[in-house]
Design a protein around this motif. Sequence first.
Motif, short mmCIF file in Angstrom:
data_model
loop_
_atom_site.label_atom_id
_atom_site.label_comp_id
_atom_site.label_asym_id
_atom_site.label_seq_id
_atom_site.Cartn_x
_atom_site.Cartn_y
_atom_site.Cartn_z
N LYS A 56 0.71 -1.08 -0.16
CA LYS A 56 0.02 -0.03 -0.03
C LYS A 56 0.80 1.11 -0.01
O LYS A 56 0.72 2.30 -0.69
N THR A 57 1.73 1.27 0.79
CA THR A 57 2.69 2.41 1.04
C THR A 57 3.45 2.75 -0.53
O THR A 57 3.55 3.84 -1.01
N VAL A 58 3.75 1.71 -1.14
CA VAL A 58 4.65 1.76 -2.43
C VAL A 58 3.42 2.37 -3.42
O VAL A 58 3.75 3.24 -4.31
N LYS A 59 2.56 1.72 -3.44
CA LYS A 59 1.35 2.16 -4.35
C LYS A 59 0.90 3.60 -4.17
O LYS A 59 0.68 4.48 -5.19
N ASP A 60 0.83 4.11 -2.84
CA ASP A 60 0.51 5.21 -2.68
C ASP A 60 1.57 6.13 -3.06
O ASP A 60 1.37 7.36 -3.70
N THR A 61 2.93 5.81 -2.89
CA THR A 61 4.00 6.84 -3.61
C THR A 61 3.95 6.86 -4.89
O THR A 61 4.08 7.84 -5.46
N LEU A 62 3.61 6.01 -5.51
CA LEU A 62 3.43 5.91 -7.26
C LEU A 62 2.28 6.82 -7.45
O LEU A 62 2.29 7.63 -8.42
N THR A 67 0.15 12.19 -9.47
CA THR A 67 -0.81 13.04 -9.40
C THR A 67 -0.01 14.34 -9.74
O THR A 67 -0.35 15.22 -9.98
N TRP A 68 1.14 14.35 -9.04
CA TRP A 68 2.05 15.43 -8.97
C TRP A 68 3.15 15.66 -9.97
O TRP A 68 4.05 16.53 -9.95
N LYS A 69 2.90 15.00 -11.14
CA LYS A 69 3.98 14.83 -12.17
C LYS A 69 4.23 16.00 -12.91
O LYS A 69 5.20 16.34 -13.43
N GLY A 70 3.48 17.01 -12.67
CA GLY A 70 3.57 18.37 -13.44
C GLY A 70 4.33 19.18 -12.54
O GLY A 70 4.67 20.47 -13.16
N ILE A 71 4.86 19.15 -11.43
CA ILE A 71 5.72 19.90 -10.75
C ILE A 71 7.19 19.76 -10.97
O ILE A 71 7.42 18.46 -11.17
N LYS A 72 8.06 20.77 -10.78
CA LYS A 72 9.47 20.57 -11.37
C LYS A 72 10.01 19.69 -10.56
O LYS A 72 10.74 18.81 -10.56
N SER A 73 9.71 19.87 -9.14
CA SER A 73 10.49 19.10 -8.24
C SER A 73 10.47 17.57 -8.30
O SER A 73 11.23 16.64 -8.33
N VAL A 74 8.98 17.38 -8.62
CA VAL A 74 8.69 15.82 -9.00
C VAL A 74 9.54 15.19 -10.11
O VAL A 74 9.87 14.17 -10.18
N GLU A 97 14.45 4.23 -1.10
CA GLU A 97 14.96 5.63 -1.05
C GLU A 97 13.77 6.56 -2.01
O GLU A 97 13.55 7.64 -1.56
N LEU A 98 13.24 5.55 -3.03
CA LEU A 98 12.06 6.41 -3.73
C LEU A 98 10.83 6.74 -2.65
O LEU A 98 10.30 7.99 -2.87
N VAL A 99 10.65 6.02 -1.91
CA VAL A 99 9.69 6.12 -1.00
C VAL A 99 9.83 7.29 0.02
O VAL A 99 9.17 8.29 0.39
N GLN A 100 11.19 7.10 0.69
CA GLN A 100 11.60 8.10 1.40
C GLN A 100 11.47 9.77 0.92
O GLN A 100 11.30 10.67 1.41
N ASP A 101 12.30 9.75 -0.44
CA ASP A 101 12.34 10.90 -1.07
C ASP A 101 11.13 11.64 -1.42
O ASP A 101 10.86 12.63 -1.51
N THR A 102 10.14 10.65 -1.81
CA THR A 102 8.71 11.21 -1.88
C THR A 102 8.05 11.56 -0.78
O THR A 102 7.48 12.84 -0.81
N ASP A 103 8.10 11.00 0.43
CA ASP A 103 7.66 11.59 1.60
C ASP A 103 8.14 13.01 1.97
O ASP A 103 7.50 13.68 2.51
N GLU A 104 9.43 13.06 1.68
CA GLU A 104 10.02 14.41 1.90
C GLU A 104 9.53 15.54 1.10
O GLU A 104 9.51 16.53 1.86
N LYS A 105 8.78 15.33 0.29
CA LYS A 105 8.24 16.25 -0.80
C LYS A 105 6.84 16.60 -0.38
O LYS A 105 6.17 17.85 -0.49
N ASN A 106 6.42 15.92 0.85
CA ASN A 106 5.03 16.20 1.37
C ASN A 106 3.88 16.37 0.38
O ASN A 106 3.17 17.34 0.58
#
Length: 129
Positions: A56-62, A67-74, A97-106
Motif C-alpha cells: 500500500k505504501t509503495v502504491k500510494d507513493t506511485l 498526481t503531481w508529475k507536473g511539478i518541477k521538483s517531482v 529511497e524512492l518512498v523516502q524521497d517522495t515523503d520528503e516532498k510532502n
Amino acid sequence: MAQTVYTQLVTLKNLRAKELSQVEPNENVTVTSERLNKIQQRISTLDSLPNGLDRKTVKDTLRKLNTWKGIKSVQKLLRDYTDGTKAQLETLDFVTELVQDTDEKNLTLGDEIRPTKLSVNLLAILLRA
C-alpha cells in the motif's frame, strides 16, 4: 506596532509563497509519464518488498508521483530515479529511497485544489483588530 505586524505579514507571505503550486511544467508530461512507467516496471520485478515497506505504501507513493508529475521538483525526482545516480541503486534500496524521497516532498494524494496565488491586505487585517 503597525510596522511590526506588517513585517510579520511580509515574512508569512514569503514563506507561503514558496509553497505555491508551480504552474508551468519543466518538461513534457509524456516524458515524465514514461519515467514513471520505467520506475513502476522496475518495482514490479520485485518478488518481495524491503523490510518496513508494504504494498500500500509503495502504491500510494506511485500515485502521489503520478498526481503531481507536473511539478518541477517531482520531475527532477523522477529524472534522478530513471537517468540519475539513484537509477544505479539495487532494486530494494531503490524502492526504499524512492518512498523516502517522495515523503520528503510532502505530497498529498488526490487532485485537491492547489493554491497558485497569495495576497495579503494589511488594511483589512488592521480593520479587524
